[in-house]
Structures are given as C-alpha cells and as structure tokens.
Design a protein around this motif. Structure first.
Motif, PDB file in Angstrom:
ATOM      1  N   LEU A 135       0.825  -1.203   0.000  1.00  0.00           N
ATOM      2  CA  LEU A 135       0.000   0.000   0.000  1.00  0.00           C
ATOM      3  C   LEU A 135       0.865   1.260   0.000  1.00  0.00           C
ATOM      4  O   LEU A 135       0.555   2.232  -0.692  1.00  0.00           O
ATOM      5  N   ILE A 136       1.943   1.243   0.765  1.00  0.00           N
ATOM      6  CA  ILE A 136       2.857   2.382   0.762  1.00  0.00           C
ATOM      7  C   ILE A 136       3.406   2.613  -0.643  1.00  0.00           C
ATOM      8  O   ILE A 136       3.409   3.741  -1.158  1.00  0.00           O
ATOM      9  N   LEU A 137       3.888   1.546  -1.269  1.00  0.00           N
ATOM     10  CA  LEU A 137       4.448   1.663  -2.616  1.00  0.00           C
ATOM     11  C   LEU A 137       3.391   2.190  -3.584  1.00  0.00           C
ATOM     12  O   LEU A 137       3.681   3.035  -4.438  1.00  0.00           O
ATOM     13  N   GLY A 138       2.152   1.715  -3.450  1.00  0.00           N
ATOM     14  CA  GLY A 138       1.082   2.187  -4.311  1.00  0.00           C
ATOM     15  C   GLY A 138       0.811   3.656  -4.120  1.00  0.00           C
ATOM     16  O   GLY A 138       0.608   4.408  -5.094  1.00  0.00           O
ATOM     17  N   GLU A 139       0.797   4.115  -2.868  1.00  0.00           N
ATOM     18  CA  GLU A 139       0.566   5.533  -2.598  1.00  0.00           C
ATOM     19  C   GLU A 139       1.712   6.396  -3.131  1.00  0.00           C
ATOM     20  O   GLU A 139       1.513   7.556  -3.477  1.00  0.00           O
ATOM     21  N   MET A 140       2.903   5.825  -3.218  1.00  0.00           N
ATOM     22  CA  MET A 140       4.059   6.562  -3.721  1.00  0.00           C
ATOM     23  C   MET A 140       4.203   6.445  -5.232  1.00  0.00           C
ATOM     24  O   MET A 140       5.127   7.020  -5.814  1.00  0.00           O
ATOM     25  N   GLY A 141       3.317   5.698  -5.861  1.00  0.00           N
ATOM     26  CA  GLY A 141       3.381   5.541  -7.311  1.00  0.00           C
ATOM     27  C   GLY A 141       4.488   4.621  -7.775  1.00  0.00           C
ATOM     28  O   GLY A 141       4.958   4.733  -8.909  1.00  0.00           O
ATOM     29  N   ILE A 142       4.902   3.693  -6.928  1.00  0.00           N
ATOM     30  CA  ILE A 142       5.969   2.746  -7.259  1.00  0.00           C
ATOM     31  C   ILE A 142       5.346   1.385  -7.524  1.00  0.00           C
ATOM     32  O   ILE A 142       4.638   0.841  -6.670  1.00  0.00           O
ATOM     33  N   GLU A 143       5.593   0.839  -8.687  1.00  0.00           N
ATOM     34  CA  GLU A 143       5.097  -0.496  -9.023  1.00  0.00           C
ATOM     35  C   GLU A 143       6.226  -1.504  -8.861  1.00  0.00           C
ATOM     36  O   GLU A 143       7.142  -1.563  -9.691  1.00  0.00           O
ATOM     37  N   PRO A 144       6.228  -2.301  -7.809  1.00  0.00           N
ATOM     38  CA  PRO A 144       7.343  -3.210  -7.556  1.00  0.00           C
ATOM     39  C   PRO A 144       7.240  -4.489  -8.381  1.00  0.00           C
ATOM     40  O   PRO A 144       6.160  -4.860  -8.853  1.00  0.00           O
ATOM     41  N   ARG A 145       8.364  -5.146  -8.516  1.00  0.00           N
ATOM     42  CA  ARG A 145       8.364  -6.527  -8.994  1.00  0.00           C
ATOM     43  C   ARG A 145       8.081  -7.397  -7.779  1.00  0.00           C
ATOM     44  O   ARG A 145       8.812  -7.352  -6.792  1.00  0.00           O
ATOM     45  N   LEU A 146       6.996  -8.151  -7.830  1.00  0.00           N
ATOM     46  CA  LEU A 146       6.582  -8.951  -6.686  1.00  0.00           C
ATOM     47  C   LEU A 146       7.068 -10.386  -6.824  1.00  0.00           C
ATOM     48  O   LEU A 146       6.873 -11.024  -7.861  1.00  0.00           O
ATOM     49  N   ILE A 147       7.686 -10.884  -5.777  1.00  0.00           N
ATOM     50  CA  ILE A 147       8.104 -12.281  -5.710  1.00  0.00           C
ATOM     51  C   ILE A 147       7.437 -12.904  -4.497  1.00  0.00           C
ATOM     52  O   ILE A 147       7.682 -12.481  -3.360  1.00  0.00           O
ATOM     53  N   GLU A 148       6.576 -13.884  -4.740  1.00  0.00           N
ATOM     54  CA  GLU A 148       5.869 -14.513  -3.633  1.00  0.00           C
ATOM     55  C   GLU A 148       6.804 -15.435  -2.865  1.00  0.00           C
ATOM     56  O   GLU A 148       7.509 -16.256  -3.456  1.00  0.00           O
ATOM     57  N   GLU A 149       6.793 -15.277  -1.561  1.00  0.00           N
ATOM     58  CA  GLU A 149       7.649 -16.073  -0.686  1.00  0.00           C
ATOM     59  C   GLU A 149       6.785 -16.774   0.353  1.00  0.00           C
ATOM     60  O   GLU A 149       5.864 -16.181   0.915  1.00  0.00           O
ATOM     61  N   ARG A 150       7.081 -18.053   0.582  1.00  0.00           N
ATOM     62  CA  ARG A 150       6.418 -18.802   1.645  1.00  0.00           C
ATOM     63  C   ARG A 150       7.416 -18.971   2.780  1.00  0.00           C
ATOM     64  O   ARG A 150       8.227 -19.899   2.774  1.00  0.00           O
ATOM     65  N   PRO A 151       7.366 -18.092   3.770  1.00  0.00           N
ATOM     66  CA  PRO A 151       8.414 -18.084   4.800  1.00  0.00           C
ATOM     67  C   PRO A 151       8.571 -19.402   5.538  1.00  0.00           C
ATOM     68  O   PRO A 151       9.684 -19.738   5.976  1.00  0.00           O
TER      69      PRO A 151
END
Length: 230
Positions: A18-34
């Motif tokens: 949500l922070i990245l979205g509010e800042m207009g940053i589109e991240p590369r998302l890597i799903e992690e199963r901790p």
C-alpha cells in the motif's frame, strides 16, 4: 527497480504494498512462503519473515517498519502534501505510535492468528506446524478484533484519518491487517459503523486495487472484500 519479497496474505507485506502504491511505485513482486525456510531467502533476511525489499543497490531491507522508514526518507519529501508521515514532531509521533499499534499489537492479538489458522496452516506440512485450524485461537482473535474495531471507531470519531488530518502509515497499516481478515469474512462490520466508513474510504483508494483482485486458491473472498460499497 524495486523488488518486494512478500506473501499475498501477509498483513505486513500488504502494508508495504500500500505504501508503494501511494508513492506511485510499481514493484516486482516475488511470492515467498516463509515457512518453507528457503535458503536463498534466509540469506537476505535471517529472520525468515516477509516482507523484504530490494532495490538495484544495497542494502536489502527486511521488515515492514524498516522498509516504511526507508521509503519515507528516500521518497517522502518528494510527495509534498501526500507524504505519509506528518510534518510536525507530534504528528509523526502519533502516526508512528498507531503504526506500531496495528503492526504489533493488532497483529499479535488478532490478524496473525486468523491468517495463520485459516490460511497459512493449509499450505504447511505437519512438520512445519500445518493442519486443521485451532478454533480456540480463532475465537480469541475474533474477540480481540472487536476491541480493535472499537478503537478505530474511537479515533475516527474525532479525526479525519487515524493519526490526524491526512492519510498516514497508520491508516495503511490498519487497513492492511483488516483486509486479510475481511477476505476470510471475520470482520463484523456492523459492530462499528464509524470504522466501516473509514475502511471503505481507504479501500477505495487506487493503491488498494491490486490487493482486492487477489484470490486464495480454494477459498473465495467474503462478500464485502472487493465491494467498495459494503
């Protein structure tokens, strides 16, 4: 390029998204199963928890609070009046207090248990702690959730947003945790109309849209999850 190692139903990961979205940053998302304790992931984050943010240059940033602080220090001033941390010391202190309230207290008392018992354990082996949900833990988490909803209602009754006049990290933290629980249908919104109206405002923001389209295999979202007029 910003890369975020996350889990779709990790509340702390959603907070950072949500922070990245509010800042207009589109991240590369890597799903992690901790819970899988992947070696390459542990080399980046010794605690083995999501989220972890990586840019094109060091350092690797583990943990929601560390990431949030880094993003404000590197991008916050450029946002002007859309900065997610207030300008005055008292406002910053209140925003930090409430961000910690939701990321620590709310997580420890409610969202952690509902997500773990009803989502995470489904994908864990018995050796990892997987299995059927502990309904005693679920009931306790639901009870605690009602208390936190009342607190949100109390805050919003005298403020425009949780920490004051404008949207801050506090709103995004609270909404991130609630969004995971709302997917499961465990938020009794009729308990506090003021909290419901506040959440609808946050959920209607463009930064929230990527979260609302996500689905958990084998589990449909609640009727309120993606409904902006719930």
């Amino acid at each position: 390029m910003v890369t975020l190692y996350h889990h779709p139903f990790c509340p702390h990961s959603r907070f950072v998204r949500l922070i990245l979205g509010e800042m207009g940053i589109e991240p590369r998302l890597i799903e992690e199963r901790p819970w899988e304790r992947r070696r390459e992931f542990l080399m980046m984050a010794a605690e083995g928890a999501t989220p972890v943010l990586v840019e094109d240059h060091p350092p690797v940033l583990p943990g929601a609070e560390v990431i949030a602080e880094y993003l404000d220090e590197t991008r916050g001033l450029g946002l002007g009046d859309r900065r997610l941390v207030p300008d005055d010391p008292a406002g910053r202190a209140e925003a930090r207090r409430l961000t910690i309230w939701f990321n620590v207290k709310f997580f420890n008392e409610s969202s952690q248990w509902l997500v773990r018992e009803k989502i995470t354990k489904r994908f864990m082996s018995p050796d990892q702690g997987g299995g059927a949900p502990d309904m005693q833990a679920v009931r306790a988490a639901r009870s605690n959730l009602r208390y936190h909803l009342r607190y949100i209602g109390h805050l919003i009754a005298g403020r425009n947003w949780l920490a004051g006049d404008r949207l801050t990290y506090a709103d995004l933290a609270a909404a991130a945790h609630l969004s995971c629980i709302d997917y499961l249908g465990d938020v009794e919104w009729q308990e506090n109309e003021t909290a419901r109206i506040w959440y609808a405002r946050v959920k209607s923001r463009p930064s929230f849209r990527p979260l609302l389209v996500e689905r958990l295999p084998g589990t449909a979202p609640s009727a309120t999850y993606a409904n902006l007029d719930f």
